[in-house]
Design a protein around this motif. Structure first.
Motif, PDB file in Angstrom:
ATOM      1  N   GLY A  16       0.814  -1.211   0.000  1.00 52.52           N
ATOM      2  CA  GLY A  16       0.000   0.000   0.000  1.00 52.52           C
ATOM      3  C   GLY A  16       0.848   1.261   0.000  1.00 52.52           C
ATOM      4  O   GLY A  16       2.073   1.200   0.119  1.00 52.52           O
ATOM      5  N   ILE A  17       0.181   2.392  -0.139  1.00 50.94           N
ATOM      6  CA  ILE A  17       0.866   3.685  -0.096  1.00 50.94           C
ATOM      7  C   ILE A  17       0.385   4.426   1.147  1.00 50.94           C
ATOM      8  O   ILE A  17      -0.761   4.898   1.195  1.00 50.94           O
ATOM      9  N   PRO A  18       1.232   4.516   2.181  1.00 52.09           N
ATOM     10  CA  PRO A  18       0.815   5.250   3.372  1.00 52.09           C
ATOM     11  C   PRO A  18       0.980   6.755   3.182  1.00 52.09           C
ATOM     12  O   PRO A  18       2.009   7.209   2.685  1.00 52.09           O
ATOM     13  N   VAL A  19      -0.056   7.497   3.560  1.00 50.67           N
ATOM     14  CA  VAL A  19       0.056   8.954   3.612  1.00 50.67           C
ATOM     15  C   VAL A  19       0.225   9.292   5.091  1.00 50.67           C
ATOM     16  O   VAL A  19      -0.703   9.146   5.891  1.00 50.67           O
ATOM     17  N   VAL A  20       1.442   9.679   5.430  1.00 51.02           N
ATOM     18  CA  VAL A  20       1.811   9.918   6.832  1.00 51.02           C
ATOM     19  C   VAL A  20       1.370  11.331   7.190  1.00 51.02           C
ATOM     20  O   VAL A  20       1.986  12.309   6.757  1.00 51.02           O
ATOM     21  N   THR A  21       0.287  11.462   7.950  1.00 52.59           N
ATOM     22  CA  THR A  21      -0.178  12.804   8.332  1.00 52.59           C
ATOM     23  C   THR A  21       0.052  13.011   9.820  1.00 52.59           C
ATOM     24  O   THR A  21      -0.080  12.079  10.623  1.00 52.59           O
ATOM     25  N   ASP A  22       0.370  14.250  10.165  1.00 50.16           N
ATOM     26  CA  ASP A  22       0.627  14.550  11.581  1.00 50.16           C
ATOM     27  C   ASP A  22       0.686  16.070  11.748  1.00 50.16           C
ATOM     28  O   ASP A  22       0.959  16.783  10.788  1.00 50.16           O
ATOM     29  N   VAL A  23       0.457  16.547  12.988  1.00 49.54           N
ATOM     30  CA  VAL A  23       0.703  17.972  13.257  1.00 49.54           C
ATOM     31  C   VAL A  23       2.204  18.248  13.214  1.00 49.54           C
ATOM     32  O   VAL A  23       2.632  19.355  12.938  1.00 49.54           O
ATOM     33  N   ASP A  24       3.000  17.239  13.504  1.00 53.68           N
ATOM     34  CA  ASP A  24       4.457  17.366  13.470  1.00 53.68           C
ATOM     35  C   ASP A  24       4.947  16.970  12.061  1.00 53.68           C
ATOM     36  O   ASP A  24       5.306  15.821  11.814  1.00 53.68           O
ATOM     37  N   ASP A  75       7.589  17.781  10.370  1.00 53.51           N
ATOM     38  CA  ASP A  75       9.010  17.402  10.226  1.00 53.51           C
ATOM     39  C   ASP A  75       9.194  15.913  10.499  1.00 53.51           C
ATOM     40  O   ASP A  75       9.861  15.199   9.764  1.00 53.51           O
ATOM     41  N   ARG A  76       8.582  15.469  11.569  1.00 49.93           N
ATOM     42  CA  ARG A  76       8.691  14.051  11.936  1.00 49.93           C
ATOM     43  C   ARG A  76       7.949  13.180  10.908  1.00 49.93           C
ATOM     44  O   ARG A  76       8.399  12.088  10.572  1.00 49.93           O
ATOM     45  N   ALA A  77       6.817  13.677  10.408  1.00 51.29           N
ATOM     46  CA  ALA A  77       6.072  12.928   9.373  1.00 51.29           C
ATOM     47  C   ALA A  77       6.920  12.767   8.116  1.00 51.29           C
ATOM     48  O   ALA A  77       6.968  11.684   7.518  1.00 51.29           O
ATOM     49  N   GLU A  78       7.606  13.842   7.735  1.00 45.87           N
ATOM     50  CA  GLU A  78       8.506  13.781   6.558  1.00 45.87           C
ATOM     51  C   GLU A  78       9.601  12.751   6.798  1.00 45.87           C
ATOM     52  O   GLU A  78       9.980  12.010   5.892  1.00 45.87           O
ATOM     53  N   GLN A  79      10.083  12.730   8.013  1.00 44.20           N
ATOM     54  CA  GLN A  79      11.158  11.781   8.360  1.00 44.20           C
ATOM     55  C   GLN A  79      10.670  10.335   8.227  1.00 44.20           C
ATOM     56  O   GLN A  79      11.335   9.488   7.637  1.00 44.20           O
ATOM     57  N   VAL A  80       9.464  10.076   8.756  1.00 42.85           N
ATOM     58  CA  VAL A  80       8.900   8.717   8.676  1.00 42.85           C
ATOM     59  C   VAL A  80       8.699   8.318   7.216  1.00 42.85           C
ATOM     60  O   VAL A  80       9.098   7.218   6.783  1.00 42.85           O
ATOM     61  N   ALA A  81       8.133   9.237   6.417  1.00 46.73           N
ATOM     62  CA  ALA A  81       7.899   8.935   4.991  1.00 46.73           C
ATOM     63  C   ALA A  81       9.233   8.732   4.272  1.00 46.73           C
ATOM     64  O   ALA A  81       9.366   7.833   3.431  1.00 46.73           O
ATOM     65  N   GLY A  82      10.213   9.542   4.619  1.00 48.80           N
ATOM     66  CA  GLY A  82      11.540   9.425   3.996  1.00 48.80           C
ATOM     67  C   GLY A  82      12.177   8.078   4.294  1.00 48.80           C
ATOM     68  O   GLY A  82      12.787   7.447   3.411  1.00 48.80           O
ATOM     69  N   GLU A  83      12.033   7.626   5.529  1.00 50.21           N
ATOM     70  CA  GLU A  83      12.616   6.319   5.910  1.00 50.21           C
ATOM     71  C   GLU A  83      11.932   5.177   5.143  1.00 50.21           C
ATOM     72  O   GLU A  83      12.579   4.219   4.734  1.00 50.21           O
ATOM     73  N   ILE A  84      10.628   5.304   4.958  1.00 43.17           N
ATOM     74  CA  ILE A  84       9.897   4.266   4.210  1.00 43.17           C
ATOM     75  C   ILE A  84      10.367   4.267   2.747  1.00 43.17           C
ATOM     76  O   ILE A  84      10.620   3.210   2.163  1.00 43.17           O
ATOM     77  N   ARG A  85      10.511   5.459   2.180  1.00 36.67           N
ATOM     78  CA  ARG A  85      10.975   5.550   0.780  1.00 36.67           C
ATOM     79  C   ARG A  85      12.397   4.995   0.651  1.00 36.67           C
ATOM     80  O   ARG A  85      12.725   4.324  -0.328  1.00 36.67           O
ATOM     81  N   ALA A  86      13.219   5.270   1.680  1.00 40.29           N
ATOM     82  CA  ALA A  86      14.612   4.786   1.634  1.00 40.29           C
ATOM     83  C   ALA A  86      14.670   3.260   1.631  1.00 40.29           C
ATOM     84  O   ALA A  86      15.665   2.664   1.206  1.00 40.29           O
ATOM     85  N   THR A 110       6.784   3.321  -1.439  1.00 46.77           N
ATOM     86  CA  THR A 110       6.209   4.649  -1.674  1.00 46.77           C
ATOM     87  C   THR A 110       5.579   5.150  -0.380  1.00 46.77           C
ATOM     88  O   THR A 110       4.925   4.379   0.335  1.00 46.77           O
ATOM     89  N   ALA A 111       5.775   6.420  -0.088  1.00 48.72           N
ATOM     90  CA  ALA A 111       5.124   7.043   1.071  1.00 48.72           C
ATOM     91  C   ALA A 111       5.104   8.540   0.847  1.00 48.72           C
ATOM     92  O   ALA A 111       5.947   9.078   0.129  1.00 48.72           O
ATOM     93  N   HIS A 112       4.149   9.198   1.483  1.00 50.40           N
ATOM     94  CA  HIS A 112       3.985  10.633   1.285  1.00 50.40           C
ATOM     95  C   HIS A 112       3.620  11.247   2.635  1.00 50.40           C
ATOM     96  O   HIS A 112       2.864  10.641   3.398  1.00 50.40           O
ATOM     97  N   ALA A 113       4.154  12.422   2.929  1.00 48.63           N
ATOM     98  CA  ALA A 113       3.854  13.085   4.206  1.00 48.63           C
ATOM     99  C   ALA A 113       3.042  14.357   3.970  1.00 48.63           C
ATOM    100  O   ALA A 113       3.310  15.101   3.025  1.00 48.63           O
ATOM    101  N   VAL A 114       2.056  14.598   4.841  1.00 51.51           N
ATOM    102  CA  VAL A 114       1.225  15.805   4.760  1.00 51.51           C
ATOM    103  C   VAL A 114       0.933  16.291   6.181  1.00 51.51           C
ATOM    104  O   VAL A 114       0.677  15.467   7.071  1.00 51.51           O
ATOM    105  N   ALA A 115       0.935  17.604   6.373  1.00 50.03           N
ATOM    106  CA  ALA A 115       0.560  18.164   7.678  1.00 50.03           C
ATOM    107  C   ALA A 115      -0.951  18.041   7.865  1.00 50.03           C
ATOM    108  O   ALA A 115      -1.719  18.332   6.948  1.00 50.03           O
ATOM    109  N   LEU A 116      -1.368  17.561   9.032  1.00 51.90           N
ATOM    110  CA  LEU A 116      -2.806  17.489   9.323  1.00 51.90           C
ATOM    111  C   LEU A 116      -3.049  17.541  10.824  1.00 51.90           C
ATOM    112  O   LEU A 116      -2.522  16.722  11.585  1.00 51.90           O
TER     113      LEU A 116
END
Ligand SMILES: NC(=O)c1ccc[n+]([C@@H]2O[C@H](COP(=O)([O-])OP(=O)(O)OC[C@H]3O[C@@H](n4cnc5c(N)ncnc54)[C@H](O)[C@@H]3O)[C@@H](O)[C@H]2O)c1
Length: 254
Positions: free
Chosen positions: A29-37, A39-50, A54-60
Motif C-alpha cells: 500500500g501507499i501510506p500517507v503519513v499525516t501529523d501535526v508534526d 518534520d517528523r512525518a517527513e522523516q517517517v515517509a523518507g525512511e519508508i521511501r529509503a 512509496t510514502a507521502h507526508a502531509v501536515a494534518l
C-alpha cells in the motif's frame, strides 16, 4: 494484502503511527503519513521511501475540518484514489493525565474534544468522500482502556496513572466505530477498531513487571505487534467485517 491502496494515517509520525505506515508500505500500500508534526512525518515517509517503498507526508491537525478536506482532495489529486483512513493520532489536552480528583471540567472537555472529537471529524469527512465513491475503510485505534476497567494497582508508587479522560475517549471511539459502521453499511464503507494493549516505551521496571504478570507470553508489546491486525482490517481478508473491535493485548484483558 494492500497492493496499490492509498491509506491516510493520522498521527503517522508517532510510535504506533510510524509502525502502521511501515506495515502498510510493506503490504504494497501507499501510506500517507499525516501529523501535526510535519518534520517528523517527513522523516517517517523518507525512511519508508529509503527502504524502496512509496510514502507521502502531509501536515494534518485532526481537529481542523478544512485541513481534513484538503488532505482528501490533495491525496486524490496526487494518487488518483483514497481507500482508507486510520484514526491513530493522540492529541492530549494541556492538563491531560492528572489524578481523577484533580481533573477540572475544562480539562476533561479539552481532551475529549481534541481526541474523540478529532476522531469523529476525520470519520465524518472521510465517510462523505468514501460514500461518494462507494468504497472506503476506516480503522480506529482504541485501547484496552476503551473496553476494560483500569487496573490502578499497576501504577501504585509510580508517576503514571490511567487518565479518566482516556477511558472516556477510548470507550467513545469503540461506539463511534459501531455508529459509522451501521450508518454507512450499505454505502461500501467499513469501519472497525483495534484495541491495543500497552506498548513498551520507556516505562519504569516496576510498572513493566506488574503489567507483564497480567499477560501471556510477552506482556507489554512492541509497536510492530499491532500492525498485522491493522493491515488485516484494511485488507480484503476482512472484507465482510464491520463494526468490530479487535483486542491485541497478549491476554491482559482476559
Ligand atoms: N502507546 C500505547 O501504549 C498505546 C496503547 C493503546 C493504544 N494507543 C493508541 O495508539 C495511538 C497512537 O499512540 P502512540 O503511543 O503512538 O502516541 P504518540 O504520542 O507516539 O504519537 C501520536 C502522534 O499524534 C500526533 N498528534 C497529536 N495531536 C494531533 C492532532 N491534533 N492532529 C494530528 N496528529 C496529532 C503527534 O504529533 C504524534 O506524532 C493513540 O490513539 C493511542 O491512544 C497507544
Amino acid at each position: 494484502m494492500l497492493e496499490g491502496q492509498v491509506v491516510v494515517v493520522t498521527g503517522g509520525a508517532g510510535l504506533l503511527g510510524a509502525s502502521i505506515c511501515n506495515g502498510i508500505a510493506r503490504e504494497g500500500g501507499i501510506p500517507v503519513v499525516t501529523d501535526v508534526d510535519i518534520d517528523r512525518a517527513e522523516q517517517v515517509a523518507g525512511e519508508i521511501r529509503a527502504s524502496g517503498f512509496t510514502a507521502h507526508a502531509v501536515a494534518l491537525d485532526i481537529t481542523k475540518g478544512t485541513q481534513i478536506d484538503q488532505v482528501i482532495v490533495g491525496v486524490r489529486d496526487r494518487f488518483g484514489r483514497v481507500d482508507a483512513v486510520v484514526n491513530n493520532a493522540y492529541p492530549r489536552g494541556r492538563n491531560f493525565g492528572r489524578p481523577v480528583e484533580d481533573v477540572e471540567y475544562k480539562d476533561f472537555c479539552e481532551s475529549l474534544s481534541l481526541h474523540l472529537g478529532g476522531y469523529f471529524l476525520v470519520s465524518q469527512r472521510f465517510a462523505v468522500a468514501f460514500r461518494s465513491q462507494r468504497h472506503g475503510n476506516i480503522v480506529n485505534i482504541s485501547s484496552i482502556y476503551g473496553i476494560a476497567a483500569p487496573r490502578f494497582e499497576l501504577y501504585e508508587g509510580t508517576s503514571m496513572t490511567m487518565p479518566v479522560e482516556y477511558a472516556a475517549i477510548k470507550a467513545g471511539v469503540v461506539n463511534l466505530t459501531r455508529y459509522f459502521a451501521q450508518y454507512y453499511r450499505r454505502d461500501g464503507l467499513r469501519c472497525n477498531a483495534v484495541a491495543p494493549g500497552g506498548i513498551r516505551d520507556g516505562q519504569s521496571e516496576v510498572f513493566i513487571s506488574r503489567y507483564d504478570a497480567m499477560c501471556g507470553n510477552k506482556g507489554l508489546l512492541d509497536a510492530t505487534d499491532f500492525v498485522g491486525t491493522v493491515t488485516f482490517l484494511l485488507s480484503d481478508a476482512s472484507k465482510y467485517m464491520t463494526g468490530q473491535v479487535l483486542t491485541v493485548d497478549d491476554g491482559w484483558s482476559l
